[in-house]
Structure formats: C-alpha cells, structure tokens
Enzyme design. Structure first.
Site, PDB file in Angstrom:
ATOM      1  N   ASN A  13       9.570   4.466   3.092  1.00  0.00           N
ATOM      2  CA  ASN A  13       9.189   3.884   4.352  1.00  0.00           C
ATOM      3  C   ASN A  13      10.511   3.379   4.825  1.00  0.00           C
ATOM      4  O   ASN A  13      11.302   2.869   3.920  1.00  0.00           O
ATOM      5  CB  ASN A  13       8.110   2.849   4.182  1.00  0.00           C
ATOM      6  CG  ASN A  13       6.804   3.419   3.904  1.00  0.00           C
ATOM      7  OD1 ASN A  13       6.280   3.628   2.914  1.00  0.00           O
ATOM      8  ND2 ASN A  13       6.038   3.745   5.251  1.00  0.00           N
ATOM      9  N   HIS A  69       8.862   7.221   8.022  1.00  0.00           N
ATOM     10  CA  HIS A  69       9.615   7.293   6.718  1.00  0.00           C
ATOM     11  C   HIS A  69      11.016   7.576   6.873  1.00  0.00           C
ATOM     12  O   HIS A  69      11.583   8.014   8.159  1.00  0.00           O
ATOM     13  CB  HIS A  69       8.986   8.188   5.791  1.00  0.00           C
ATOM     14  CG  HIS A  69       7.576   7.574   5.217  1.00  0.00           C
ATOM     15  ND1 HIS A  69       7.314   7.346   4.135  1.00  0.00           N
ATOM     16  CD2 HIS A  69       6.304   7.574   5.959  1.00  0.00           C
ATOM     17  CE1 HIS A  69       6.186   6.846   4.053  1.00  0.00           C
ATOM     18  NE2 HIS A  69       5.287   6.967   5.191  1.00  0.00           N
ATOM     19  N   CYS A 109       4.261   9.142   0.695  1.00  0.00           N
ATOM     20  CA  CYS A 109       2.872   9.589   0.180  1.00  0.00           C
ATOM     21  C   CYS A 109       2.666  10.569  -0.877  1.00  0.00           C
ATOM     22  O   CYS A 109       3.501  11.408  -0.964  1.00  0.00           O
ATOM     23  CB  CYS A 109       2.368  10.301   1.468  1.00  0.00           C
ATOM     24  SG  CYS A 109       0.625  10.916   1.456  1.00  0.00           S
ATOM     25  N   ARG A 152       0.728  -1.318   0.097  1.00  0.00           N
ATOM     26  CA  ARG A 152      -0.058  -0.048  -0.143  1.00  0.00           C
ATOM     27  C   ARG A 152       0.949   1.183   0.118  1.00  0.00           C
ATOM     28  O   ARG A 152       0.992   1.743  -0.951  1.00  0.00           O
ATOM     29  CB  ARG A 152      -1.189   0.092   1.229  1.00  0.00           C
ATOM     30  CG  ARG A 152      -2.180   0.832   1.215  1.00  0.00           C
ATOM     31  CD  ARG A 152      -1.603   2.399   1.455  1.00  0.00           C
ATOM     32  NE  ARG A 152      -1.098   2.598   2.951  1.00  0.00           N
ATOM     33  CZ  ARG A 152      -0.414   3.570   3.672  1.00  0.00           C
ATOM     34  NH1 ARG A 152      -0.327   4.800   2.730  1.00  0.00           N
ATOM     35  NH2 ARG A 152      -0.051   3.680   4.729  1.00  0.00           N
ATOM     36  N   ASP A 153       1.222   1.678   1.134  1.00  0.00           N
ATOM     37  CA  ASP A 153       2.329   2.920   1.454  1.00  0.00           C
ATOM     38  C   ASP A 153       3.517   2.793   0.166  1.00  0.00           C
ATOM     39  O   ASP A 153       3.960   3.716  -0.442  1.00  0.00           O
ATOM     40  CB  ASP A 153       2.926   3.054   2.662  1.00  0.00           C
ATOM     41  CG  ASP A 153       2.999   4.436   3.067  1.00  0.00           C
ATOM     42  OD1 ASP A 153       2.975   5.152   1.995  1.00  0.00           O
ATOM     43  OD2 ASP A 153       3.306   4.700   4.316  1.00  0.00           O
ATOM     44  N   HIS A 155       5.372   4.418  12.697  1.00  0.00           N
ATOM     45  CA  HIS A 155       5.264   4.520  11.015  1.00  0.00           C
ATOM     46  C   HIS A 155       5.997   5.650  10.643  1.00  0.00           C
ATOM     47  O   HIS A 155       5.845   6.620  10.688  1.00  0.00           O
ATOM     48  CB  HIS A 155       3.846   4.722  10.581  1.00  0.00           C
ATOM     49  CG  HIS A 155       3.722   4.754   9.329  1.00  0.00           C
ATOM     50  ND1 HIS A 155       3.066   3.719   8.513  1.00  0.00           N
ATOM     51  CD2 HIS A 155       3.978   5.610   8.139  1.00  0.00           C
ATOM     52  CE1 HIS A 155       2.808   4.219   7.335  1.00  0.00           C
ATOM     53  NE2 HIS A 155       3.405   5.167   7.106  1.00  0.00           N
TER      54      HIS A 155
HETATM   55  P1  HMG Z   1     -13.237  14.170  -2.075  1.00  0.00           P
HETATM   56  O1  HMG Z   1     -13.021  14.620  -3.387  1.00  0.00           O
HETATM   57  O2  HMG Z   1     -13.256  15.408  -1.003  1.00  0.00           O
HETATM   58  O3  HMG Z   1     -14.619  13.272  -2.173  1.00  0.00           O
HETATM   59  O4  HMG Z   1     -12.295  13.310  -1.742  1.00  0.00           O
HETATM   60  P2  HMG Z   1     -15.772  13.345  -2.404  1.00  0.00           P
HETATM   61  O5  HMG Z   1     -16.807  12.749  -1.284  1.00  0.00           O
HETATM   62  O6  HMG Z   1     -16.250  15.035  -2.682  1.00  0.00           O
HETATM   63  O7  HMG Z   1     -16.195  12.781  -3.692  1.00  0.00           O
HETATM   64  C1  HMG Z   1     -15.316  13.054  -5.011  1.00  0.00           C
HETATM   65  C2  HMG Z   1     -15.081  11.875  -5.924  1.00  0.00           C
HETATM   66  O8  HMG Z   1     -14.452  10.886  -5.216  1.00  0.00           O
HETATM   67  C3  HMG Z   1     -16.606  11.316  -6.250  1.00  0.00           C
HETATM   68  O9  HMG Z   1     -16.559  10.718  -7.585  1.00  0.00           O
HETATM   69  C4  HMG Z   1     -16.563  10.129  -5.204  1.00  0.00           C
HETATM   70  O10 HMG Z   1     -17.438   9.096  -5.595  1.00  0.00           O
HETATM   71  C5  HMG Z   1     -15.317   9.600  -5.101  1.00  0.00           C
HETATM   72  P3  HMG Z   1     -16.895  11.569  -8.730  1.00  0.00           P
HETATM   73  O11 HMG Z   1     -18.421  11.813  -8.707  1.00  0.00           O
HETATM   74  O12 HMG Z   1     -16.080  12.700  -8.803  1.00  0.00           O
HETATM   75  O13 HMG Z   1     -16.645  10.635  -9.862  1.00  0.00           O
HETATM   76  N1  HMG Z   1     -14.762   9.053  -3.874  1.00  0.00           N
HETATM   77  C6  HMG Z   1     -14.301   7.764  -3.517  1.00  0.00           C
HETATM   78  N2  HMG Z   1     -14.016   6.859  -4.892  1.00  0.00           N
HETATM   79  C7  HMG Z   1     -13.367   5.913  -4.327  1.00  0.00           C
HETATM   80  N3  HMG Z   1     -12.975   5.482  -3.067  1.00  0.00           N
HETATM   81  C8  HMG Z   1     -13.618   6.284  -2.085  1.00  0.00           C
HETATM   82  C9  HMG Z   1     -13.974   7.485  -2.412  1.00  0.00           C
HETATM   83  N4  HMG Z   1     -14.302   8.520  -1.698  1.00  0.00           N
HETATM   84  C10 HMG Z   1     -15.110   9.532  -2.704  1.00  0.00           C
HETATM   85  N5  HMG Z   1     -13.197   6.019  -0.758  1.00  0.00           N
HETATM   86  C11 HMG Z   1     -10.892  11.487  -0.456  1.00  0.00           C
HETATM   87  C12 HMG Z   1     -11.892  12.892  -0.604  1.00  0.00           C
HETATM   88  C13 HMG Z   1     -10.616  11.133   0.876  1.00  0.00           C
HETATM   89  C14 HMG Z   1     -11.633  10.338  -1.113  1.00  0.00           C
HETATM   90  C15 HMG Z   1      -9.849  11.796  -1.559  1.00  0.00           C
HETATM   91  O14 HMG Z   1      -9.233  13.041  -0.964  1.00  0.00           O
HETATM   92  C16 HMG Z   1      -8.611  10.681  -1.515  1.00  0.00           C
HETATM   93  O15 HMG Z   1      -8.892   9.517  -2.093  1.00  0.00           O
HETATM   94  N6  HMG Z   1      -7.709  10.878  -0.909  1.00  0.00           N
HETATM   95  C17 HMG Z   1      -6.700   9.927  -0.820  1.00  0.00           C
HETATM   96  C18 HMG Z   1      -5.387  10.350  -0.331  1.00  0.00           C
HETATM   97  C19 HMG Z   1      -4.522   9.233  -0.115  1.00  0.00           C
HETATM   98  O16 HMG Z   1      -4.564   7.827  -0.564  1.00  0.00           O
HETATM   99  N7  HMG Z   1      -3.360   9.431   0.458  1.00  0.00           N
HETATM  100  C20 HMG Z   1      -2.231   8.469   0.752  1.00  0.00           C
HETATM  101  C21 HMG Z   1      -2.390   7.426   1.929  1.00  0.00           C
HETATM  102  S1  HMG Z   1      -2.223   8.500   3.293  1.00  0.00           S
HETATM  103  C22 HMG Z   1      -0.525   8.013   3.630  1.00  0.00           C
HETATM  104  O17 HMG Z   1      -0.048   7.817   2.849  1.00  0.00           O
HETATM  105  C23 HMG Z   1       0.021   8.410   5.078  1.00  0.00           C
HETATM  106  C24 HMG Z   1       0.241   7.220   5.845  1.00  0.00           C
HETATM  107  O18 HMG Z   1       1.111   6.223   5.166  1.00  0.00           O
HETATM  108  C25 HMG Z   1       0.780   7.538   7.357  1.00  0.00           C
HETATM  109  C26 HMG Z   1       2.111   8.480   7.138  1.00  0.00           C
HETATM  110  O19 HMG Z   1       3.122   8.068   6.547  1.00  0.00           O
HETATM  111  O20 HMG Z   1       2.114   9.605   7.888  1.00  0.00           O
HETATM  112  C27 HMG Z   1      -1.152   6.494   6.089  1.00  0.00           C
HETATM  113 MG    MG Z   2       3.407   6.441   5.329  1.00  0.00          MG
END
Ligand code: HMG
Ligand code: MG
Length: 299
Positions: free
Chosen positions: A249, A209, A240, A15-16, A207
C-alpha cells in the site's frame, strides 16, 4: 478543482498491510501496532478482516483483536466483512464499522471472493441492511479500479457503475482500490472524470497501492479533484493475496510527508508514526518500504 485543506487518512496497515504476510504476527503485536497508530493521531484504523481463515490465515484472530482492543477515544476501528457470516462474527466481537469489498473486474471478483460481481452485490445487500439497522456504518471498496491482474485494463465506467450501486445500497463511502498499483496520473484522471459523473467527490476515498511507484502522484491527482480521504499503510506494508505482485500500500509516512509539504492537515504525528515504523520493522525483521521512513529513521 481545488485541493482539500484537510485529508482524513484511513490506516489499513493492520489489515491490508498484514494480510499478505506469510509469517503469522501475534495478536499481541497486532494490538501494539493498532495502539501505536492511534497514539500517532490516526483516527480511522482498519484493524482486521472477518474472512475465511482458510483463505487468509493471517486475519484469523480478528475476533480476538476486537475483543481485546482498548479503544482510544476519537478513533474509529473497522474490519472487512465479505458476507453475513463475516458480519455476524464482527458484531459478536464488537466491531463498530465494517466494509464490504467488491470489484470492477469479474475475474478478480471470482479469485478474491469466489463469486461474480452481481452475486457479490446480492450478498452485500442484506449485510448492509442489517448493519445499518444496527447503526454500524458500512464502507464499500471497489478493487481493480485502474487495472486487474487477470484482465488488464478496466473501463472507468465499470468502476463508476459498481461505486454507484454500493453507494445506493447504503455504503457511506466508496474506497477506490488500485489493487495492483498500475495506475498513472492519466489513468487517475480518466477514472475520476468518470466516477464523478456517478457519485459525489465527498463520498470517495483513494486506496492506491504503490507497486509501480505511482501512488503519491496518483493521490496528488485525485486530491486535485477534491478527494479528501486517503487509505495508506504504515511502512508501506501490504498487498492482496489474490493479486500477485500487489505488494505495498502507499506508505502512511510518505502520504503524511507529502501532505505536510502541501500545507494539508492530517493530524498525524510524524515522530510517533516513525516509532510505529520502527516497531513494524522489529516485528517483521525487515526495513520499511517507505522512502520517507527510511530517510528519516537514518537521521
Ligand atoms: P467461499 O468458499 O465461496 O464461501 O468463500 P462459502 O460460503 O462457500 O463457505 C466456505 C467455507 O468458508 C465454510 O467453511 C464457511 O463457513 C467459511 P467450511 O464449511 O469449509 O469449514 N466461511 C467463512 N469463515 C469465516 N468468515 C467468513 C466466512 N465465510 C465463509 N466470513 C469468502 C467466500 C468470501 C468467505 C472467501 O472467498 C474469502 O474469505 N475471501 C477473502 C479474500 C480476502 O480476504 N482478500 C483480501 C481482502 S480484499 C483486498 O485486499 C482489496 C482491498 O484492499 C482493496 C484493494 O486494494 O483493491 C480491500
Ligand atoms: Mg488494498
């Protein structure tokens, strides 16, 4: 303060590790990677993410991954779910454990999940309730625990507050994310001293990096406080997409090597882990970032 005798590693490579890769990795290769990690002894594997495919295209096949995955006994597979839509898609695909991901930085929360910290917590609340009603454990991530790409320094108290709220809401574990790897042992101490006022050490995962090469020494520092859950990614994959420069990571190989040297068990088989590094290398067409893998594979 005492080191744990056993550390549970949460392998976040699929995933990450992969989410930041520009070149799409096939579902078949991801499944091979996940299977190899299970064979190497990793018992907690973060295998996908039910986020918007427009935001993170690499994770668009997470539903297929969970539907096609041959589950290995004793291995817990999990996925990120940022909202109810994500949880419903995860449930539909048969996911047994999910994770919500919040942040201790307002700017990062906006860039990463398009809402404020308090909005994110309101979104997580019904998600956690629904998952818990279905006996699906929920992990809680807090990002930017030792620095934010947009705000710089983050107060440990802000991390402690979000961590406590997520735990109170029903998360079984809080994974503290040094998203951009700027932490140092000094910052890790300050973080642990504050967070441990709010939640017990048994609920904490680290966690970290490795962007600045500090992850191992920071993990060592966290383990001195008794932290016994470490997130890492095979080959040091990762980053990310909403944290520029957050490459890498900490590598699972590096963590396992350190733990072995300290007499701390993790039950990960280094030889099989190196086979997995070799496989990742063949898929991505570049050598591992892990120093341990580089050294051992050269033998
Ligand atoms: P948004 O645009 O605010 O969402 O995104 P929305 O509710 O307004 O919906 C907009 C569109 O997204 C719609 O589709 C929804 O259906 C779709 P459209 O009508 O435009 O075709 N949608 C989705 N589709 C699939 N799955 C969903 C979903 N939700 C809405 N769950 C949202 C909000 C959270 C979805 C967006 O900002 C997003 O996907 N962000 C992902 C960010 C991400 O994955 N970042 C990396 C992971 S975090 C990380 O790496 C840190 C970590 O490792 C810890 C660390 O290192 O610190 C965990
Ligand atoms: Mg991370």
């Amino acid at each position: 303060m005492a080191f744990p005798s056993h550390v549970s590693i949460v392998e976040v490579g699929p995933r990450d590790g992969l989410q930041n890769e520009k070149q799409l990795v096939t579902t078949a290769d991801k499944l091979t990677l996940i299977n190899m990690l299970g064979d190497a002894g990793l018992t907690r594997i973060e295998a996908g993410s039910f986020v918007s495919p427009k935001w993170v295209p690499q994770m668009a096949d997470s539903g297929d991954i969970f539907k096609q995955l041959t589950r290995k006994q004793g291995v817990q597979y999990s996925a990120l779910t940022p909202n109810m839509k994500g949880l419903d898609a995860a449930l539909e695909a048969g996911v047994e454990e999910v994770a919500v991901f919040g942040a201790a930085s307002e700017s990062f929360s906006q860039k990463n999940i398009n809402c404020s910290i308090s909005e994110s917590l309101s979104r997580f609340e019904p998600l956690i309730e629904k998952a818990k009603a279905l006996n699906i454990p929920v992990r809680g991530y807090v990002s930017c625990v030792m620095g934010c790409p947009y705000e710089g320094k983050i107060a440990p108290k802000a991390v402690a507050d979000v961590s406590e709220t997520l735990l109170d809401m029903g998360c079984y574990e809080i994974s503290l994310g040094d998203t951009i790897g700027t932490g140092t042992p000094g910052a890790t101490k300050a973080l642990m001293d504050e967070v441990l006022n709010a939640i017990p050490v048994s609920k904490i995962a680290a966690h970290f990096h490795d962007t600045y090469g500090q992850a191992l020494v920071n993990l060592y520092t966290a383990m001195e406080y008794g932290v016994a859950v470490i997130d890492s990614a095979v080959s040091g994959l990762g980053g990310c997409p909403y944290a520029k420069g957050a490459s890498g990571n900490v590598a699972t190989e590096d963590v396992v090597y350190m733990l072995n040297g300290m007499g701390i068990t993790s039950n990960v088989d280094m030889d099989k882990l190196l086979d997995t590094s070799r496989f990742v290398q063949s898929v991505l067409g570049r050598p591992p970032v892990s120093k341990v893998a580089t050294a051992l594979l050269a033998k």
